[in-house]
Motif scaffolding. Structure first.
Motif, PDB file in Angstrom:
ATOM      1  N   SER A   7     -10.638   0.277  -1.657  1.00  0.00           N
ATOM      2  CA  SER A   7     -10.948  -0.138  -0.292  1.00  0.00           C
ATOM      3  C   SER A   7     -11.546  -1.530  -0.228  1.00  0.00           C
ATOM      4  CB  SER A   7     -11.891   0.870   0.356  1.00  0.00           C
ATOM      5  OG  SER A   7     -12.994   1.102  -0.478  1.00  0.00           O
ATOM      6  N   GLN A  18      -7.730   0.605   4.020  1.00  0.00           N
ATOM      7  CA  GLN A  18      -8.247  -0.726   4.367  1.00  0.00           C
ATOM      8  C   GLN A  18      -8.174  -1.639   3.156  1.00  0.00           C
ATOM      9  OE1 GLN A  18     -10.087  -1.739   7.505  1.00  0.00           O
ATOM     10  NE2 GLN A  18      -9.575  -3.682   6.572  1.00  0.00           N
ATOM     11  N   LYS A  27      -4.680  -0.661   7.099  1.00  0.00           N
ATOM     12  CA  LYS A  27      -4.960  -1.951   7.742  1.00  0.00           C
ATOM     13  C   LYS A  27      -5.087  -3.009   6.647  1.00  0.00           C
ATOM     14  CE  LYS A  27      -7.322  -0.489  11.953  1.00  0.00           C
ATOM     15  NZ  LYS A  27      -7.126   0.973  11.824  1.00  0.00           N
ATOM     16  N   SER A  83      -6.134  -6.882   6.161  1.00  0.00           N
ATOM     17  CA  SER A  83      -6.784  -7.985   6.888  1.00  0.00           C
ATOM     18  C   SER A  83      -6.294  -9.349   6.401  1.00  0.00           C
ATOM     19  CB  SER A  83      -8.306  -7.889   6.721  1.00  0.00           C
ATOM     20  OG  SER A  83      -8.653  -7.892   5.347  1.00  0.00           O
TER      21      SER A  83
END
Lengths: 103, 336
Positions: free
Chosen positions: B150, B171, B191, B193
């Motif tokens: 993560s 993530q 997700k 980023s």
């Protein structure tokens, strides 16, 4: 003697023995390379006929039987006599780096 | 927990001398970077603790029990497993451990690098890391049912046996799936980023979350990644960025690129597959594009493969592709 099986190159080094190779480690399986698009693979037909070894980044194949058949779904079979072989993949030029060809 | 480094600990130099003399038994604590890389014929004591330990290329086939360090660098070792008592706080590097097959359950470390661990088929249950590098782990096919990677990165370049990513992945800052042909979708709740590298992966569309795209490190557009059929040879020649232009040529395919821009034939001969042609294209502000066009002797399929621009003969191009810098040494007895 040099054999070409698609993008896999196999060269007889029978003047050498596995015990001559520094830090040779047995590698499981009899698959030399797998095409990740097709799932097809360059492999030996009889698992008992060959032992693969890893020597650093290099791969060697010891044909333990009288001969062993190198097969692939799309390539003609090549029969390798008993002996030790060095195995490597064809390369392709890229200006950034030399990378493995992916079939 | 790490062992506290009390006043009784040795400097790295003192610890190195003691270990190489063979006169040491644990527990032993050291400060700083203990570099034993490349050394032979020594053994590590049990209950060894300290800051950074480098044992790369030492031929150690097993790690001692109760090793506790902040960083462990153990590249190119003939390890088949690591002990469950191992504790590494920040970074564990096991790159090139080609025999490695088992890692302990619940392995927890900030950064775990397993590049080129060719025998590794699965990762341990309960794995907990921020940064994970499994690039070129060609046998890696299975993810744990429960684990955590993560906030950091997952680098999985050229993992040829992977057929997907685990649903627990939620993530990441960066995800490199280049060369992972078997990965055709991302977990729905993932997700990203930062960036997603899709070069040669099985992904055929941008995920809904639309992260920035890369193609082997080159920032590219969604169109170049997923709609290369809409790109023309003229557009490629007009692209000012050489890195992007190289990706465009690869995405469009060398055959269509050569057809559309008009290549010059440098040399022509025959090999086991039939006609072999070496072609050349001048590129603006870049080295020329030189490629050999060959046919597979088994399938008859045509391939165009790029070679160094210094090559002028078709036979030399095939030799170079096969790994021979000296063309006369390339004499295959059998081709299939």
């Amino acid at each position: 003697m040099l054999y070409r099986h698609g993008d896999v190159l196999v060269q007889s080094v029978s003047e050498q023995r596995v015990s001559d190779l520094p830090a040779a480690h047995p590698r499981p399986g009899v698959t030399l390379a797998r095409g990740e698009v097709t799932g097809h693979s360059h492999r030996f037909r009889d698992v008992a006929s060959v032992q693969l070894y890893t020597v650093g980044a290099d791969t060697y194949a010891q044909v333990l039987a009288e001969s062993a058949e190198l097969i692939h779904e799309e390539h003609a079979t090549i029969t390798l006599p008993r002996g030790l072989y060095k195995v490597w993949m064809q390369r392709e030029y890229s200006p950034e780096a030399i990378r493995r060809v992916l079939d | 927990m790490l062992a506290s480094l009390g006043t009784g600990s040795l400097s790295a130099a003192q610890a190195r001398k003691a270990i190489l003399s063979g006169q040491v038994c644990g527990p032993l604590s050291f400060r700083g970077r203990l570099d034993l890389s490349g050394e032979k014929n020594f053994r590590l004591p049990e209950h060894l603790s300290g800051d950074t330990l480098d044992i790369s290329g030492t031929q150690l086939s097993a790690l001692p029990e109760h090793l506790q360090v902040r960083e462990l660098i153990a590249k190119n070792l003939p390890l088949s497993e690591v002990p469950a008592s191992l504790r590494v706080q920040f970074r564990l590097t096991l790159d090139g451990c080609a025999r490695l097959q088992h890692l302990p359950q619940n392995l927890t470390v900030g950064s775990l690098s397993l590049q080129d661990c060719l025998s590794l088929e699965t990762l341990p249950e309960g794995l907990n890391v921020c940064f994970l590098n499994v690039s070129r782990c060609e046998a890696l096919a299975n993810w744990p049912r429960q684990a955590e990677v993560s906030f950091g990165h997952l680098l999985a370049r050229d993992c040829l046996s992977l057929r997907g990513l685990p649903s627990w992945l939620s993530q990441l800052a960066q995800l490199d799936l280049s060369g992972c042909r078997g990965v055709t979708a991302l977990p729905p709740h993932l997700k990203i980023s930062g960036w997603l590298d899709v070069a040669g992966s099985g992904l055929t569309a941008l995920p809904a979350q639309r992260p920035a795209l890369r193609w082997r490190g080159v920032r590219i557009s969604e169109r170049l990644a997923f709609e290369p059929e809409t790109i023309s040879g003229a557009e490629i020649m007009a692209e000012p960025n050489t890195e992007v232009r190289r990706v465009m040529m690869e995405r469009v395919g060398y055959e269509r690129f050569l057809d559309e821009v008009g290549a010059r034939v440098l040399d022509r001969d025959t090999d086991a597959g039939g006609e072999r042609v070496l072609v050349w294209v001048e590129l603006p502000e870049d080295e020329p594009f030189v490629a050999v066009c060959v046919s597979c002797p088994s399938t008859g399929r045509r391939y165009t493969l790029r070679v160094p621009p210094t090559i002028t003969r078709a036979q030399a191009a095939s030799a170079w592709l096969a790994g021979f810098d000296e063309p006369s040494l390339y004499r295959p007895a059998v081709e299939a």
